[in-house]
Design an enzyme around this catalytic site. Structure first.
Site, PDB file in Angstrom:
ATOM      1  N   HIS A 156       0.802  -1.219   0.000  1.00  0.00           N
ATOM      2  CA  HIS A 156       0.000   0.000   0.000  1.00  0.00           C
ATOM      3  C   HIS A 156       0.836   1.270   0.000  1.00  0.00           C
ATOM      4  CE1 HIS A 156       1.179  -0.589   4.112  1.00  0.00           C
ATOM      5  NE2 HIS A 156       0.697   0.568   4.483  1.00  0.00           N
ATOM      6  N   CYS A 157       2.162   1.144   0.065  1.00  0.00           N
ATOM      7  CA  CYS A 157       2.998   2.351   0.212  1.00  0.00           C
ATOM      8  C   CYS A 157       3.926   2.604  -0.967  1.00  0.00           C
ATOM      9  CB  CYS A 157       3.831   2.243   1.488  1.00  0.00           C
ATOM     10  SG  CYS A 157       2.890   2.445   3.011  1.00  0.00           S
ATOM     11  N   ILE A 158       4.880   1.715  -1.180  1.00  0.00           N
ATOM     12  CA  ILE A 158       5.978   2.010  -2.098  1.00  0.00           C
ATOM     13  C   ILE A 158       5.518   2.241  -3.537  1.00  0.00           C
ATOM     14  CG2 ILE A 158       8.245   1.268  -2.903  1.00  0.00           C
ATOM     15  CD1 ILE A 158       8.559  -0.344  -0.418  1.00  0.00           C
TER      16      ILE A 158
END
Length: 424
Positions: free
Chosen positions: A254-256
């Site tokens: 969900h981030c990078i």
């Protein structure tokens, strides 16, 4: 706590275990039903922990947002995805703030935990919350504290990961520090909410750029006949000046894959190019194509068979090992590309029994994880290792599979050598 997903539920449990009474809000009724039944749907929160907090009366969950008026602190943990054009989608944050504004009362502290571009707290949230007359820093208080969850990490939990905090003004900053100090072991105050927002982006941009670097090195070294994994293992013996990052079939989570583009978008306002970030995104996004080409090459050279006439087993649907999280998983993109090239594709994942509904891979929805036994594996022309879960018998796969393409170096790590294994 608004949003009871991978970030919200673990944070809610940490706050409850610190002695606070927590009300969890979510628009998904199935999550409320699961909480009421004492059944956790997040790996980081064991069901017994959820049951302990609910039975003690420290945690309840509801879809009734009118109950926000009961809360002294409101933490927002909602998605901040990208649009199809890689622009920030703050619709979840905006709708949530509009809901909060309906019941906002003096004395409440409103905190955004979702990753976003620097300035969101003051430029987007604040006007929505102030629309009915209350003022930030005087009537209510506003802050930002970026989530730092790492699904599957056994060394750190929500309460042991240092927490960056900032408030809109000195009073809000003091409240942020006081509240989170009661929940986590270490609080890291910074001067402004925009600084705190930039901290989270910097952490993930650092990872994205370095992963892109080793992915590019993998392509170069592969052309030279050099094993990039051996290079990294040797390089990391240097006790200073080097930090190992590892290549893979693409970025997931969900981030990078998402967060760097929040800064890329915001930087346009200041007429500042973000060439490193954009180049890293291009390299990482292209990795699934490289992997599929390697699968096709292995089939052609070692089986004399075209990819379009082959059966491919993808090992691992989750975006990282030992978790059931498929958000932005490169495995989904790999399966899509393989299907587009005519392959008959299936997958096995001990953590993901069925492909759930997703925004971008509707054609894969409903496919179920196949069994991992000799008859099943031998029935495929090639096995593609996309996610290296620990609880998989890789020696058996090496013995059963006609061909293997390994994107995670898992067979070398397990000291399994065979003529049917090729790295990608």
């Amino acid at each position: 706590m608004i949003g009871l997903g991978y970030v919200g539920l673990p944070l809610a449990m940490s706050i409850a275990r610190a002695g606070f009474t927590v009300v969890g809000f979510d628009i998904d009724p199935s999550k409320i039903t699961a909480v009421e039944a004492g059944e956790s749907y997040i790996e980081a929160v064991p069901s017994e922990v959820l049951q302990a907090e609910t039975s003690a009366g420290r945690f309840t969950a509801t879809c009734d947002f009118s109950r926000l008026a009961e809360c002294d602190v409101i933490a927002i943990c909602v998605p901040t995805p990208l649009t199809r054009h890689r622009d920030p989608d703050l619709s979840f944050v905006e709708r949530t703030c509009s809901k909060i504004a309906e019941t906002l009362r003096p004395g409440q502290l409103v905190v955004l935990e979702s990753t976003t571009w620097p300035g969101t707290t003051n430029e987007v949230m604040k006007p929505i919350l102030e629309a009915k007359g209350l003022r930030s820093g005087t009537d209510f208080f506003l802050g930002f504290s970026p989530e730092r969850e790492d699904p599957g990490n056994r060394d750190f939990s929500t309460s042991t990961i240092p927490k960056v905090v900032a408030g809109d003004g000195p009073d809000a900053s003091a409240l942020m520090e006081a509240f989170y100090s009661a929940v986590v072991k270490t609080v890291v105050p910074v001067s402004t909410t925009a600084t705190a927002e930039a901290v989270k982006l910097t952490e993930n941009i650092f990872r994205a750029v370095n992963i892109a670097l080793v992915n590019e090195l993998k392509l170069v070294y592969d052309a030279m006949g050099i094993d990039v994994w051996e290079v990294i293992d040797a390089a990391k013996t240097k006790p200073f000046g080097y930090m190992p990052f590892y290549p893979g079939p693409g970025l997931g989570g969900h981030c990078i894959p998402i967060d760097p583009f929040y800064l890329t978008w915001k930087s346009r306002e200041f007429d500042r190019p973000t060439r490193f970030i954009e180049l890293a995104g291009e390299i990482n996004t292209a990795m699934p194509h490289y992997v599929v080409d390697k699968v096709a090459e292995a089939l052609d050279r070692h089986a004399g068979k075209a990819l379009s006439r082959s059966r491919v087993l993808v090992m691992g649907l989750a975006y990282k090992k030992n978790v059931p999280d498929i958000r932005e998983s490169p495995s989904l993109r790999l399966m899509e590309l393989l299907v587009e090239r005519g392959a008959d594709v299936a997958y096995h994942d001990p953590y993901v029994s069925e492909v759930p509904r997703t925004r971008e891979y509707a054609d894969l929805m409903g496919r179920r994880s196949v069994a991992l036994d000799e008859e099943t594996v031998a029935g495929f022309d090639i096995v593609l290792i996309s996610t290296d879960h620990d609880d998989v018998d890789y020696a058996a796969i090496a013995a059963w599979a006609p061909l293997i393409v390994d994107t995670r170096n898992v067979f070398a790590r397990h000291n399994i050598a065979a003529g049917n294994i090729f790295k990608a």
